[in-house]
Design a protein around this motif. Structure first.
Motif, short mmCIF file in Angstrom:
data_model
loop_
_atom_site.label_atom_id
_atom_site.label_comp_id
_atom_site.label_asym_id
_atom_site.label_seq_id
_atom_site.Cartn_x
_atom_site.Cartn_y
_atom_site.Cartn_z
N SER A 18 10.10 33.02 27.95
CA SER A 18 8.87 33.56 27.36
C SER A 18 8.01 32.40 26.84
CB SER A 18 9.24 34.47 26.19
OG SER A 18 8.07 34.96 25.58
N PRO A 19 6.68 32.39 27.14
CA PRO A 19 5.95 33.40 27.92
C PRO A 19 6.17 33.20 29.41
CG PRO A 19 4.46 31.65 27.27
CD PRO A 19 5.79 31.33 26.63
N ALA A 20 5.93 34.28 30.19
CA ALA A 20 6.09 34.22 31.64
C ALA A 20 4.74 34.46 32.29
CB ALA A 20 7.08 35.29 32.09
N ARG A 21 4.51 33.82 33.40
CA ARG A 21 3.25 34.01 34.14
C ARG A 21 3.52 34.93 35.33
NH1 ARG A 21 -0.71 29.15 35.50
NH2 ARG A 21 -1.15 29.55 33.32
N ILE A 22 2.70 35.96 35.47
CA ILE A 22 2.81 36.90 36.58
C ILE A 22 1.69 36.61 37.56
CG2 ILE A 22 2.79 39.33 37.25
CD1 ILE A 22 3.62 39.99 34.39
N ALA A 45 2.73 37.13 30.26
CA ALA A 45 3.43 38.26 29.63
C ALA A 45 4.83 37.85 29.28
CB ALA A 45 3.44 39.46 30.57
N VAL A 46 5.45 38.62 28.40
CA VAL A 46 6.85 38.41 28.07
C VAL A 46 7.63 39.39 28.92
CG1 VAL A 46 8.57 38.48 26.26
CG2 VAL A 46 6.25 37.74 25.75
N LEU A 47 8.50 38.88 29.80
CA LEU A 47 9.23 39.73 30.72
C LEU A 47 10.69 39.32 30.76
CD1 LEU A 47 6.87 39.94 33.77
CD2 LEU A 47 7.22 41.61 32.02
N ALA A 48 11.53 40.23 31.22
CA ALA A 48 12.91 39.88 31.49
C ALA A 48 13.12 39.84 32.98
CB ALA A 48 13.82 40.92 30.85
N LEU A 49 12.16 39.32 33.74
CA LEU A 49 12.24 39.27 35.19
C LEU A 49 12.46 37.86 35.68
CD1 LEU A 49 9.05 41.31 35.98
CD2 LEU A 49 11.32 42.19 36.15
N ALA A 50 11.47 37.29 36.32
CA ALA A 50 11.62 36.22 37.26
C ALA A 50 11.00 34.89 36.90
CB ALA A 50 10.98 36.75 38.51
#
Length: 199
Positions: A182-186, A10-15
Protein backbone atom coordinates in the motif's frame (compact mmCIF):
# COMPACT_ATOMS: atom_id res chain seq x y z
CA UNK A 1 -18.83 3.65 -26.08
CA UNK A 2 -15.36 5.11 -25.90
CA UNK A 3 -12.68 3.37 -23.84
CA UNK A 4 -10.87 5.65 -21.38
CA UNK A 5 -7.47 4.98 -19.77
CA UNK A 6 -7.69 4.03 -16.12
CA UNK A 7 -4.97 5.04 -13.65
CA UNK A 8 -5.78 5.08 -9.93
CA UNK A 9 -3.92 4.82 -6.67
CA UNK A 10 -5.71 2.53 -4.23
CA UNK A 11 -5.14 0.25 -1.29
CA UNK A 12 -5.70 -3.31 -2.49
CA UNK A 13 -4.92 -6.85 -1.50
CA UNK A 14 -4.26 -7.80 -5.13
CA UNK A 15 -1.33 -7.48 -7.42
CA UNK A 16 1.90 -5.70 -8.53
CA UNK A 17 2.88 -4.28 -11.88
CA UNK A 18 2.07 -5.70 -15.31
CA UNK A 19 5.01 -6.38 -17.55
CA UNK A 20 4.97 -5.24 -21.13
CA UNK A 21 7.55 -6.73 -23.39
CA UNK A 22 9.29 -5.36 -26.44
CA UNK A 23 9.98 -7.58 -29.41
CA UNK A 24 9.66 -9.37 -32.79
CA UNK A 25 9.50 -13.12 -33.42
CA UNK A 26 10.82 -16.17 -35.25
CA UNK A 27 8.73 -17.87 -37.94
CA UNK A 28 8.83 -21.65 -37.60
CA UNK A 29 9.68 -23.20 -41.00
CA UNK A 30 11.18 -20.16 -42.86
CA UNK A 31 14.37 -18.53 -41.60
CA UNK A 32 13.72 -17.16 -38.11
CA UNK A 33 13.23 -13.42 -37.67
CA UNK A 34 15.19 -11.73 -34.92
CA UNK A 35 13.42 -10.79 -31.75
CA UNK A 36 14.44 -8.64 -28.81
CA UNK A 37 12.72 -7.88 -25.55
CA UNK A 38 13.13 -5.66 -22.53
CA UNK A 39 11.51 -7.95 -19.96
CA UNK A 40 13.49 -8.55 -16.79
CA UNK A 41 14.70 -12.08 -16.45
CA UNK A 42 14.55 -13.69 -13.04
CA UNK A 43 16.97 -16.41 -11.94
CA UNK A 44 15.15 -19.51 -10.69
CA UNK A 45 16.89 -22.35 -8.88
CA UNK A 46 16.21 -25.83 -10.25
CA UNK A 47 16.19 -29.05 -8.22
CA UNK A 48 19.88 -29.71 -8.98
CA UNK A 49 20.94 -26.33 -7.56
CA UNK A 50 21.36 -24.86 -11.04
CA UNK A 51 19.87 -21.49 -11.90
CA UNK A 52 17.74 -20.94 -14.95
CA UNK A 53 16.60 -17.57 -16.31
CA UNK A 54 12.89 -16.95 -16.73
CA UNK A 55 10.76 -14.30 -18.39
CA UNK A 56 7.29 -13.10 -17.44
CA UNK A 57 4.64 -12.86 -20.18
CA UNK A 58 0.97 -11.85 -20.06
CA UNK A 59 -1.73 -13.69 -21.96
CA UNK A 60 -5.43 -12.91 -22.25
CA UNK A 61 -7.85 -15.66 -21.30
CA UNK A 62 -11.61 -15.19 -20.81
CA UNK A 63 -13.66 -14.58 -17.69
CA UNK A 64 -17.45 -14.59 -18.25
CA UNK A 65 -16.69 -14.36 -21.98
CA UNK A 66 -14.53 -11.21 -21.66
CA UNK A 67 -10.75 -10.94 -21.93
CA UNK A 68 -8.82 -11.30 -18.68
CA UNK A 69 -5.01 -10.92 -18.49
CA UNK A 70 -2.97 -13.44 -16.53
CA UNK A 71 0.76 -13.70 -15.96
CA UNK A 72 2.84 -16.69 -16.99
CA UNK A 73 6.52 -17.47 -16.44
CA UNK A 74 8.49 -19.05 -19.29
CA UNK A 75 12.15 -19.92 -19.84
CA UNK A 76 14.13 -16.84 -20.90
CA UNK A 77 13.95 -16.31 -24.65
CA UNK A 78 14.38 -13.54 -27.21
CA UNK A 79 11.17 -14.80 -28.90
CA UNK A 80 8.92 -13.43 -26.16
CA UNK A 81 5.84 -12.81 -28.33
CA UNK A 82 5.99 -16.37 -29.67
CA UNK A 83 6.34 -17.63 -26.08
CA UNK A 84 3.28 -15.60 -25.04
CA UNK A 85 1.23 -17.07 -27.89
CA UNK A 86 2.40 -20.55 -26.91
CA UNK A 87 1.09 -19.94 -23.39
CA UNK A 88 -2.18 -18.64 -24.84
CA UNK A 89 -2.61 -21.77 -26.97
CA UNK A 90 -1.97 -23.92 -23.87
CA UNK A 91 -5.14 -22.47 -22.31
CA UNK A 92 -5.95 -21.99 -18.62
CA UNK A 93 -4.08 -23.85 -15.91
CA UNK A 94 -6.04 -26.01 -13.44
CA UNK A 95 -5.95 -23.15 -10.91
CA UNK A 96 -7.22 -20.68 -13.51
CA UNK A 97 -10.03 -23.03 -14.55
CA UNK A 98 -11.02 -23.38 -10.90
CA UNK A 99 -11.68 -19.63 -10.69
CA UNK A 100 -13.66 -19.59 -13.93
CA UNK A 101 -11.13 -18.67 -16.61
CA UNK A 102 -11.64 -20.20 -20.06
CA UNK A 103 -10.31 -19.77 -23.61
CA UNK A 104 -11.79 -19.87 -27.10
CA UNK A 105 -8.37 -20.38 -28.70
CA UNK A 106 -7.99 -24.12 -29.42
CA UNK A 107 -4.94 -25.91 -28.01
CA UNK A 108 -4.42 -27.27 -31.54
CA UNK A 109 -3.66 -23.77 -32.91
CA UNK A 110 -0.29 -23.71 -34.70
CA UNK A 111 1.87 -20.59 -35.03
CA UNK A 112 3.24 -20.65 -38.59
CA UNK A 113 4.82 -17.19 -38.68
CA UNK A 114 5.24 -14.17 -36.41
CA UNK A 115 7.05 -10.98 -37.39
CA UNK A 116 6.89 -7.59 -35.68
CA UNK A 117 7.84 -4.39 -37.50
CA UNK A 118 6.57 -0.82 -37.61
CA UNK A 119 4.07 -1.39 -34.82
CA UNK A 120 2.38 -4.30 -36.66
CA UNK A 121 2.53 -7.94 -35.58
CA UNK A 122 2.00 -10.13 -38.63
CA UNK A 123 0.94 -13.55 -37.43
CA UNK A 124 -0.11 -16.58 -39.45
CA UNK A 125 -2.10 -19.18 -37.52
CA UNK A 126 -3.61 -22.52 -38.46
CA UNK A 127 -6.52 -23.04 -38.04
CA UNK A 128 -7.75 -19.46 -37.52
CA UNK A 129 -9.00 -19.03 -33.93
CA UNK A 130 -11.25 -16.25 -32.60
CA UNK A 131 -8.85 -13.29 -32.64
CA UNK A 132 -9.75 -11.17 -29.59
CA UNK A 133 -7.40 -13.03 -27.23
CA UNK A 134 -4.61 -13.08 -29.84
CA UNK A 135 -4.91 -9.34 -30.50
CA UNK A 136 -5.01 -8.41 -26.79
CA UNK A 137 -2.03 -10.68 -26.03
CA UNK A 138 0.14 -9.25 -28.84
CA UNK A 139 -0.83 -5.60 -28.30
CA UNK A 140 0.24 -5.96 -24.67
CA UNK A 141 3.76 -5.46 -26.06
CA UNK A 142 4.61 -1.75 -26.37
CA UNK A 143 6.00 -2.27 -29.88
CA UNK A 144 2.70 -3.70 -31.20
CA UNK A 145 -0.22 -1.42 -32.07
CA UNK A 146 -2.11 -3.73 -34.42
CA UNK A 147 -2.19 -7.32 -35.69
CA UNK A 148 -2.31 -8.53 -39.30
CA UNK A 149 -1.88 -11.92 -40.94
CA UNK A 150 -3.70 -14.76 -42.63
CA UNK A 151 -6.64 -14.71 -40.17
CA UNK A 152 -7.19 -10.93 -40.20
CA UNK A 153 -8.94 -10.74 -43.58
CA UNK A 154 -6.49 -8.18 -44.98
CA UNK A 155 -7.08 -5.79 -42.07
CA UNK A 156 -4.89 -4.46 -39.27
CA UNK A 157 -6.75 -5.32 -36.10
CA UNK A 158 -6.38 -3.32 -32.87
CA UNK A 159 -8.00 -3.57 -29.46
CA UNK A 160 -10.71 -1.10 -30.48
CA UNK A 161 -11.95 -3.73 -32.96
CA UNK A 162 -12.76 -6.02 -30.02
CA UNK A 163 -14.38 -3.64 -27.52
CA UNK A 164 -17.30 -6.05 -27.11
CA UNK A 165 -14.83 -8.72 -25.97
CA UNK A 166 -13.45 -6.56 -23.13
CA UNK A 167 -15.14 -5.97 -19.77
CA UNK A 168 -16.44 -2.49 -18.94
CA UNK A 169 -13.45 -2.10 -16.61
CA UNK A 170 -10.33 -3.95 -17.71
CA UNK A 171 -7.64 -4.03 -15.01
CA UNK A 172 -4.27 -4.83 -16.60
CA UNK A 173 -2.11 -4.22 -13.55
CA UNK A 174 -2.07 -5.66 -10.95
CA UNK A 175 -2.87 -9.15 -12.28
CA UNK A 176 -4.34 -12.24 -10.63
CA UNK A 177 -1.84 -13.69 -8.18
CA UNK A 178 0.34 -10.56 -8.03
CA UNK A 179 1.23 -9.08 -4.64
CA UNK A 180 1.12 -5.38 -3.80
CA UNK A 181 2.00 -3.06 -0.99
CA UNK A 182 0.00 0.00 0.00
CA UNK A 183 -0.50 2.29 -1.83
CA UNK A 184 -1.04 0.30 -5.03
CA UNK A 185 -1.36 1.65 -8.56
CA UNK A 186 -4.12 0.23 -10.77
CA UNK A 187 -3.71 0.44 -14.55
CA UNK A 188 -6.19 -0.47 -17.26
CA UNK A 189 -9.10 1.00 -19.19
CA UNK A 190 -12.79 1.73 -18.63
CA UNK A 191 -15.71 1.85 -21.04
CA UNK A 192 -18.41 3.27 -18.82
CA UNK A 193 -21.18 5.88 -18.95
CA UNK A 194 -19.72 9.39 -18.72
CA UNK A 195 -16.37 7.81 -17.78
CA UNK A 196 -17.67 7.19 -14.25
CA UNK A 197 -16.62 4.01 -12.45
CA UNK A 198 -15.49 2.58 -9.12
CA UNK A 199 -12.72 0.10 -8.43
Amino acid sequence: MRRFPLLLVAVLALAGCGNDEDEGAPPPPPPPATETESETETPTETGGGETTETTSVVVYLLFDGRVQPVRRTVPATRAVAAAALGQLFAGPTDRERAIGLTSEVPATTVLERLAIAGGIATVDLRPCPPLAQVVFTLTRFPTVESVAGNCAGGRRLARRDFEDDAPAILVESPLLGDEVTSPARIRGSANTFEATFMV
